[in-house]
Write a protein that holds these residues in place. Structure first.
Motif, PDB file in Angstrom:
ATOM      1  N   ALA A 184      26.171  36.064  31.530  1.00  0.00           N
ATOM      2  CA  ALA A 184      25.452  35.642  32.766  1.00  0.00           C
ATOM      3  C   ALA A 184      24.746  34.243  32.454  1.00  0.00           C
ATOM      4  CB  ALA A 184      24.642  36.671  33.498  1.00  0.00           C
ATOM      5  N   GLN A 185      23.987  34.581  31.578  1.00  0.00           N
ATOM      6  CA  GLN A 185      23.262  33.315  31.332  1.00  0.00           C
ATOM      7  C   GLN A 185      23.926  32.039  30.736  1.00  0.00           C
ATOM      8  OE1 GLN A 185      20.299  35.184  28.177  1.00  0.00           O
ATOM      9  NE2 GLN A 185      18.811  35.500  29.689  1.00  0.00           N
ATOM     10  N   ASP A 186      24.984  32.220  29.945  1.00  0.00           N
ATOM     11  CA  ASP A 186      25.915  31.410  29.513  1.00  0.00           C
ATOM     12  C   ASP A 186      26.597  30.610  30.752  1.00  0.00           C
ATOM     13  OD1 ASP A 186      25.408  31.883  26.968  1.00  0.00           O
ATOM     14  OD2 ASP A 186      27.244  32.745  26.604  1.00  0.00           O
ATOM     15  N   GLU A 187      26.998  31.723  31.626  1.00  0.00           N
ATOM     16  CA  GLU A 187      27.740  31.090  32.933  1.00  0.00           C
ATOM     17  C   GLU A 187      26.615  30.071  33.724  1.00  0.00           C
ATOM     18  OE1 GLU A 187      30.130  30.161  35.749  1.00  0.00           O
ATOM     19  OE2 GLU A 187      30.563  30.992  33.907  1.00  0.00           O
ATOM     20  N   ALA A 188      25.401  30.662  33.820  1.00  0.00           N
ATOM     21  CA  ALA A 188      24.509  29.646  34.500  1.00  0.00           C
ATOM     22  C   ALA A 188      24.223  28.401  33.972  1.00  0.00           C
ATOM     23  CB  ALA A 188      23.125  30.407  34.655  1.00  0.00           C
ATOM     24  N   ARG A 189      24.155  28.584  32.616  1.00  0.00           N
ATOM     25  CA  ARG A 189      24.038  27.440  31.590  1.00  0.00           C
ATOM     26  C   ARG A 189      25.043  26.382  31.851  1.00  0.00           C
ATOM     27  NH1 ARG A 189      22.424  30.021  26.703  1.00  0.00           N
ATOM     28  NH2 ARG A 189      20.544  30.694  27.844  1.00  0.00           N
ATOM     29  N   ARG A 190      26.327  26.961  31.806  1.00  0.00           N
ATOM     30  CA  ARG A 190      27.549  26.154  31.964  1.00  0.00           C
ATOM     31  C   ARG A 190      27.692  25.454  33.250  1.00  0.00           C
ATOM     32  NH1 ARG A 190      30.985  29.726  29.428  1.00  0.00           N
ATOM     33  NH2 ARG A 190      31.166  30.837  31.349  1.00  0.00           N
ATOM     34  N   PHE A 238       1.003  19.193  40.768  1.00  0.00           N
ATOM     35  CA  PHE A 238       2.303  19.134  40.046  1.00  0.00           C
ATOM     36  C   PHE A 238       2.542  20.601  39.380  1.00  0.00           C
ATOM     37  CE2 PHE A 238       2.001  14.578  40.258  1.00  0.00           C
ATOM     38  CZ  PHE A 238       3.026  14.230  41.082  1.00  0.00           C
ATOM     39  N   PHE A 239       3.593  21.121  39.746  1.00  0.00           N
ATOM     40  CA  PHE A 239       4.019  22.347  39.223  1.00  0.00           C
ATOM     41  C   PHE A 239       5.111  22.121  38.391  1.00  0.00           C
ATOM     42  CE2 PHE A 239       6.823  26.110  39.284  1.00  0.00           C
ATOM     43  CZ  PHE A 239       6.042  26.977  38.459  1.00  0.00           C
ATOM     44  N   ILE A 240       5.112  22.348  37.013  1.00  0.00           N
ATOM     45  CA  ILE A 240       6.187  21.929  35.802  1.00  0.00           C
ATOM     46  C   ILE A 240       6.593  23.001  35.211  1.00  0.00           C
ATOM     47  CG2 ILE A 240       6.930  20.478  33.897  1.00  0.00           C
ATOM     48  CD1 ILE A 240       4.669  18.490  35.026  1.00  0.00           C
ATOM     49  N   ALA A 241       7.638  23.578  35.352  1.00  0.00           N
ATOM     50  CA  ALA A 241       8.138  25.007  34.753  1.00  0.00           C
ATOM     51  C   ALA A 241       9.717  24.882  34.524  1.00  0.00           C
ATOM     52  CB  ALA A 241       7.787  26.236  35.593  1.00  0.00           C
ATOM     53  N   ASP A 242      10.133  26.102  33.649  1.00  0.00           N
ATOM     54  CA  ASP A 242      11.383  26.249  33.599  1.00  0.00           C
ATOM     55  C   ASP A 242      11.836  27.089  34.860  1.00  0.00           C
ATOM     56  OD1 ASP A 242      13.725  27.494  32.896  1.00  0.00           O
ATOM     57  OD2 ASP A 242      13.111  28.202  30.856  1.00  0.00           O
ATOM     58  N   ILE A 243      12.851  26.715  35.579  1.00  0.00           N
ATOM     59  CA  ILE A 243      13.039  27.192  36.753  1.00  0.00           C
ATOM     60  C   ILE A 243      14.430  28.058  36.761  1.00  0.00           C
ATOM     61  CG2 ILE A 243      11.821  25.734  38.379  1.00  0.00           C
ATOM     62  CD1 ILE A 243      14.931  24.608  38.929  1.00  0.00           C
ATOM     63  N   VAL A 244      15.049  28.493  35.694  1.00  0.00           N
ATOM     64  CA  VAL A 244      15.921  29.424  35.223  1.00  0.00           C
ATOM     65  C   VAL A 244      15.116  30.949  35.550  1.00  0.00           C
ATOM     66  CG1 VAL A 244      17.454  30.445  33.861  1.00  0.00           C
ATOM     67  CG2 VAL A 244      16.915  27.851  33.965  1.00  0.00           C
ATOM     68  N   CYS A 245      16.044  31.616  36.602  1.00  0.00           N
ATOM     69  CA  CYS A 245      15.609  33.036  36.767  1.00  0.00           C
ATOM     70  C   CYS A 245      15.430  33.764  35.513  1.00  0.00           C
ATOM     71  CB  CYS A 245      16.504  33.447  37.676  1.00  0.00           C
ATOM     72  SG  CYS A 245      15.937  35.339  38.451  1.00  0.00           S
ATOM     73  N   GLY A 283      19.028  34.761  34.439  1.00  0.00           N
ATOM     74  CA  GLY A 283      19.439  33.357  34.021  1.00  0.00           C
ATOM     75  C   GLY A 283      20.146  32.484  35.232  1.00  0.00           C
ATOM     76  N   CYS A 284      20.327  32.816  36.368  1.00  0.00           N
ATOM     77  CA  CYS A 284      20.782  32.113  37.409  1.00  0.00           C
ATOM     78  C   CYS A 284      19.963  31.002  37.827  1.00  0.00           C
ATOM     79  CB  CYS A 284      20.941  33.121  38.757  1.00  0.00           C
ATOM     80  SG  CYS A 284      22.498  33.925  38.553  1.00  0.00           S
ATOM     81  N   ILE A 285      20.111  29.968  38.793  1.00  0.00           N
ATOM     82  CA  ILE A 285      19.289  29.110  39.186  1.00  0.00           C
ATOM     83  C   ILE A 285      18.947  29.294  40.744  1.00  0.00           C
ATOM     84  CG2 ILE A 285      19.019  26.733  39.407  1.00  0.00           C
ATOM     85  CD1 ILE A 285      21.576  26.315  37.414  1.00  0.00           C
ATOM     86  N   PRO A 286      17.679  29.651  40.835  1.00  0.00           N
ATOM     87  CA  PRO A 286      17.227  30.195  42.167  1.00  0.00           C
ATOM     88  C   PRO A 286      17.335  28.865  43.185  1.00  0.00           C
ATOM     89  CG  PRO A 286      15.491  30.936  40.496  1.00  0.00           C
ATOM     90  CD  PRO A 286      16.554  29.763  39.885  1.00  0.00           C
ATOM     91  N   HIS A 312      14.055  31.683  46.039  1.00  0.00           N
ATOM     92  CA  HIS A 312      14.941  32.894  46.242  1.00  0.00           C
ATOM     93  C   HIS A 312      16.224  32.697  45.105  1.00  0.00           C
ATOM     94  CE1 HIS A 312      18.015  35.288  48.610  1.00  0.00           C
ATOM     95  NE2 HIS A 312      17.289  36.053  47.702  1.00  0.00           N
ATOM     96  N   CYS A 313      16.238  33.763  44.418  1.00  0.00           N
ATOM     97  CA  CYS A 313      17.537  33.907  43.391  1.00  0.00           C
ATOM     98  C   CYS A 313      18.390  34.758  43.944  1.00  0.00           C
ATOM     99  CB  CYS A 313      17.178  34.334  42.113  1.00  0.00           C
ATOM    100  SG  CYS A 313      18.638  34.499  40.899  1.00  0.00           S
ATOM    101  N   PRO A 314      19.678  34.620  44.758  1.00  0.00           N
ATOM    102  CA  PRO A 314      20.622  35.474  45.518  1.00  0.00           C
ATOM    103  C   PRO A 314      21.402  36.169  44.550  1.00  0.00           C
ATOM    104  CG  PRO A 314      21.013  32.986  45.692  1.00  0.00           C
ATOM    105  CD  PRO A 314      19.849  33.126  44.624  1.00  0.00           C
ATOM    106  N   CYS A 315      21.380  36.003  43.218  1.00  0.00           N
ATOM    107  CA  CYS A 315      22.418  36.608  42.390  1.00  0.00           C
ATOM    108  C   CYS A 315      21.982  38.045  42.453  1.00  0.00           C
ATOM    109  CB  CYS A 315      22.241  35.978  40.892  1.00  0.00           C
ATOM    110  SG  CYS A 315      22.677  34.424  40.760  1.00  0.00           S
ATOM    111  N   HIS A 316      20.934  38.391  42.506  1.00  0.00           N
ATOM    112  CA  HIS A 316      20.270  39.806  42.287  1.00  0.00           C
ATOM    113  C   HIS A 316      18.882  40.039  43.454  1.00  0.00           C
ATOM    114  CE1 HIS A 316      22.214  39.047  38.475  1.00  0.00           C
ATOM    115  NE2 HIS A 316      23.135  39.950  38.991  1.00  0.00           N
TER     116      HIS A 316
END
Ligand code: FES
Length: 205
Positions: free
Chosen positions: A5-11, A122-129, A133-136, A160-164
């Motif tokens: 799942a993480q690879d897929e989001a990254r891809r 300014f909010f600066i963060a990694d926005i991967v769930c 690893g989906c992108i919300p 909102h991360c709709p994956c799960h």
């Protein structure tokens, strides 16, 4: 399963970045990339990137690829900062104390742990769930728009991360009941002027 799942989001993300689309589809919503100002390719390859924050209008989100992840830069308005208040009891880790990845060295005060930024605007963060690893989806407006909206009635604005079905507020703090275990991860950064920030380095280097 988790790695796949993480690879897929990254891809998906890298495909959008490499295609030069100028925006990444965050589960159906196009969020523009912010341009890097880093002059040297080797510095950029090492994941040290300078960006101009004046390119992020108030109330908007910009993204950039960084070390295989996605950094989000959100320019929070005074209204958005108010939207972060008043729901600590609904959060898994309201003061970002759970583990090192949700924290940053500059988080010294309670406010910094709650707003999760050196400068509140300014909010600066990694926005991967932080689940798989989906992108919300960025959903900054409070409340539920209609019966088909994917956020609850009490929604204060956030992602909102709709994956799960994970929910994060406008400081990237995860709501109870989400499968995501952690708040959105912090990324190292330091300000070099009022409007410029370097991603990938801290004050300590
Ligand atoms: Fe599962 Fe986000 S990847 S809720």
């Amino acid at each position: 399963m988790e790695e796949r799942a993480q690879d897929e989001a990254r891809r998906r993300f890298l495909w959008a970045a490499a295609s030069g689309l100028g925006a990444v589809g965050v589960c159906g919503m196009a969020v523009p990339f912010i341009k890097s100002m880093t002059p040297a390719a080797d510095t950029e390859a090492a994941g040290i990137i300078e960006v101009d924050l004046s390119e992020v209008p108030p109330g908007e989100l910009r993204v950039l690829p960084w070390r295989g992840r996605i950094v989000g830069i959100l320019h929070r308005t005074p209204e958005m900062l108010k939207q972060i208040e008043g729901h600590d009891d609904k959060l898994k880790d309201p003061e970002s104390r759970k583990n090192a990845r949700v924290q940053a060295p500059w988080m010294k005060t309670r406010e910094q742990r709650i707003y999760r930024s050196m400068r509140p605007e300014f909010f600066i963060a990694d926005i991967v769930c932080t689940h798989l690893g989906c992108i919300p989806v960025f959903k900054p407006t409070p409340g539920q728009k209609d019966w088909g909206d994917t956020v609850p009635k009490w929604w204060p604005g956030g992602w909102h991360c709709p994956c799960h079905g994970s929910y994060f507020d406008l400081a990237g703090r995860v709501f109870k009941g989400s499968p995501a275990p952690d708040n959105l991860y912090m990324v190292p950064h330091r300000y070099v002027s009022d409007t410029r920030v370097v991603i990938g380095e801290t004050e300590e280097g």
